[in-house]
Design a protein around this motif. Structure first.
Motif, mmCIF file in Angstrom:
data_model
loop_
_atom_site.group_PDB
_atom_site.id
_atom_site.type_symbol
_atom_site.label_atom_id
_atom_site.label_comp_id
_atom_site.label_asym_id
_atom_site.label_seq_id
_atom_site.Cartn_x
_atom_site.Cartn_y
_atom_site.Cartn_z
ATOM 1 N N TYR A 1 9.015 -1.691 3.688
ATOM 2 C CA TYR A 1 8.866 -0.755 4.806
ATOM 3 C C TYR A 1 10.168 -0.703 5.582
ATOM 4 N N CYS A 2 10.652 0.529 5.831
ATOM 5 C CA CYS A 2 11.864 0.728 6.628
ATOM 6 C C CYS A 2 11.547 1.806 7.667
ATOM 7 N N GLN A 3 11.234 1.366 8.877
ATOM 8 C CA GLN A 3 10.806 2.285 9.923
ATOM 9 C C GLN A 3 11.855 3.344 10.266
ATOM 10 N N PRO A 4 13.149 3.004 10.418
ATOM 11 C CA PRO A 4 14.132 4.035 10.767
ATOM 12 C C PRO A 4 14.263 5.138 9.715
ATOM 13 N N ARG A 5 13.931 4.824 8.466
ATOM 14 C CA ARG A 5 14.022 5.815 7.379
ATOM 15 C C ARG A 5 12.661 6.427 7.046
ATOM 16 N N ASP A 6 11.628 6.050 7.805
ATOM 17 C CA ASP A 6 10.279 6.553 7.558
ATOM 18 C C ASP A 6 9.896 6.321 6.096
ATOM 19 N N TYR A 7 10.033 5.074 5.657
ATOM 20 C CA TYR A 7 9.903 4.717 4.244
ATOM 21 C C TYR A 7 8.898 3.592 4.072
ATOM 22 N N LEU A 8 7.945 3.794 3.180
ATOM 23 C CA LEU A 8 7.012 2.753 2.767
ATOM 24 C C LEU A 8 6.747 2.944 1.283
ATOM 25 N N CYS A 9 6.993 1.912 0.498
ATOM 26 C CA CYS A 9 6.803 2.035 -0.941
ATOM 27 C C CYS A 9 6.448 0.675 -1.528
ATOM 28 N N ALA A 10 5.602 0.701 -2.551
ATOM 29 C CA ALA A 10 5.258 -0.511 -3.288
ATOM 30 C C ALA A 10 5.589 -0.269 -4.755
ATOM 31 N N ARG A 11 6.079 -1.311 -5.388
ATOM 32 C CA ARG A 11 6.340 -1.267 -6.825
ATOM 33 C C ARG A 11 5.653 -2.475 -7.431
ATOM 34 N N VAL A 12 4.811 -2.249 -8.438
ATOM 35 C CA VAL A 12 4.062 -3.334 -9.056
ATOM 36 C C VAL A 12 4.210 -3.300 -10.576
ATOM 37 N N TYR B 1 -2.076 -0.837 -3.751
ATOM 38 C CA TYR B 1 -0.887 -0.969 -2.900
ATOM 39 C C TYR B 1 0.004 0.254 -3.047
ATOM 40 N N GLU B 2 0.205 0.696 -4.283
ATOM 41 C CA GLU B 2 1.028 1.887 -4.505
ATOM 42 C C GLU B 2 0.374 3.124 -3.897
ATOM 43 N N LEU B 3 -0.926 3.255 -4.085
ATOM 44 C CA LEU B 3 -1.645 4.410 -3.535
ATOM 45 C C LEU B 3 -1.604 4.437 -2.011
ATOM 46 N N ALA B 4 -1.719 3.281 -1.379
ATOM 47 C CA ALA B 4 -1.722 3.209 0.081
ATOM 48 C C ALA B 4 -0.395 3.650 0.685
ATOM 49 N N CYS B 5 0.663 3.619 -0.113
ATOM 50 C CA CYS B 5 1.986 4.026 0.380
ATOM 51 C C CYS B 5 2.235 5.520 0.202
ATOM 52 N N GLY B 6 1.431 6.183 -0.604
ATOM 53 C CA GLY B 6 1.672 7.583 -0.935
ATOM 54 C C GLY B 6 1.046 8.568 0.024
ATOM 55 N N GLU B 7 1.199 9.835 -0.324
ATOM 56 C CA GLU B 7 0.665 10.931 0.490
ATOM 57 C C GLU B 7 -0.859 10.876 0.586
ATOM 58 N N ALA C 1 -4.768 6.996 5.133
ATOM 59 C CA ALA C 1 -3.967 8.220 5.260
ATOM 60 C C ALA C 1 -3.647 8.570 6.707
ATOM 61 N N LYS C 2 -4.528 8.270 7.627
ATOM 62 C CA LYS C 2 -4.309 8.633 9.032
ATOM 63 C C LYS C 2 -3.453 7.608 9.777
ATOM 64 N N GLU C 3 -3.207 6.476 9.149
ATOM 65 C CA GLU C 3 -2.398 5.430 9.773
ATOM 66 C C GLU C 3 -0.910 5.760 9.662
ATOM 67 N N SER C 4 -0.134 5.298 10.621
ATOM 68 C CA SER C 4 1.322 5.411 10.521
ATOM 69 C C SER C 4 1.795 4.528 9.371
ATOM 70 N N LEU C 5 3.027 4.749 8.901
ATOM 71 C CA LEU C 5 3.550 3.907 7.832
ATOM 72 C C LEU C 5 3.608 2.443 8.272
ATOM 73 N N GLY C 6 4.004 2.213 9.523
ATOM 74 C CA GLY C 6 4.022 0.851 10.044
ATOM 75 C C GLY C 6 2.633 0.237 10.071
ATOM 76 N N GLY C 7 1.640 1.033 10.466
ATOM 77 C CA GLY C 7 0.260 0.563 10.476
ATOM 78 C C GLY C 7 -0.231 0.220 9.078
ATOM 79 N N ARG C 8 0.137 1.048 8.114
ATOM 80 C CA ARG C 8 -0.235 0.765 6.726
ATOM 81 C C ARG C 8 0.410 -0.536 6.253
ATOM 82 N N PHE C 9 1.706 -0.702 6.564
ATOM 83 C CA PHE C 9 2.404 -1.917 6.145
ATOM 84 C C PHE C 9 1.724 -3.145 6.742
ATOM 85 N N ARG C 10 1.385 -3.101 8.006
ATOM 86 C CA ARG C 10 0.732 -4.235 8.670
ATOM 87 C C ARG C 10 -0.633 -4.522 8.042
ATOM 88 N N TRP C 11 -1.375 -3.455 7.722
ATOM 89 C CA TRP C 11 -2.687 -3.640 7.106
ATOM 90 C C TRP C 11 -2.526 -4.255 5.719
#
Length: 125
Positions: free
Chosen positions: A30-41, A67-73, A79-89
């Motif tokens: 997760y990179c908040q300044p770049r609005d980035y959340l991604c998982a690779r498994v 994990y990968e799905l939770a990071c996507g569109e 889906a309604k959570e912010s990227l930071g909220g998703r990362f924390r969850w």
């Protein structure tokens, strides 16, 4: 180029939680300044079966794909959570077969490249 703070956690599989043995199967970044959340498994079934020959490989693969799905569109319930909220969850402590390790931080100019580097370093045998 400016470097931005990112946070990451290793996604790990512990087939018999009571034994504490595990393998690393992915990285969540997760990179908040770049609005980035991604998982690779990537699950190494042979290594996992060495820890527990009776492990449900398909079930573990399905849990890892979440994990990968939770990071996507189409993040489902997140889906309604912010990227930071998703990362924390996703990084919240849990005592299940698939879980994340502790959260660590770093600096990067390119989150995609950093995710690939961490994945190769921490997950690949």
């Amino acid at each position: 180029m400016s470097r931005d703070v990112y946070e990451y956690a290793v996604i790990r599989v512990m087939p018999r939680v009571e034994r504490g043995e595990l393998i690393n199967a992915g990285v969540l970044l997760y990179c908040q300044p770049r609005d980035y959340l991604c998982a690779r498994v990537d699950l190494d079934a042979t290594r996992l079966r060495a820890l527990d020959p009776a492990v449900d490989i398909d079930g573990v693969r399905q849990a890892l794909s979440a994990y990968e799905l939770a990071c996507g569109e189409e993040a489902g319930p997140l889906a309604k959570e912010s990227l930071g909220g998703r990362f924390r969850w996703l990084t919240a402590p849990r005592s299940t077969i698939v879980q994340t390790g502790p959260v660590h931080a770093g600096l990067t100019t390119d989150p995609d490249t950093e995710l690939a580097r961490l994945f190769d370093k921490l997950v690949r045998p």
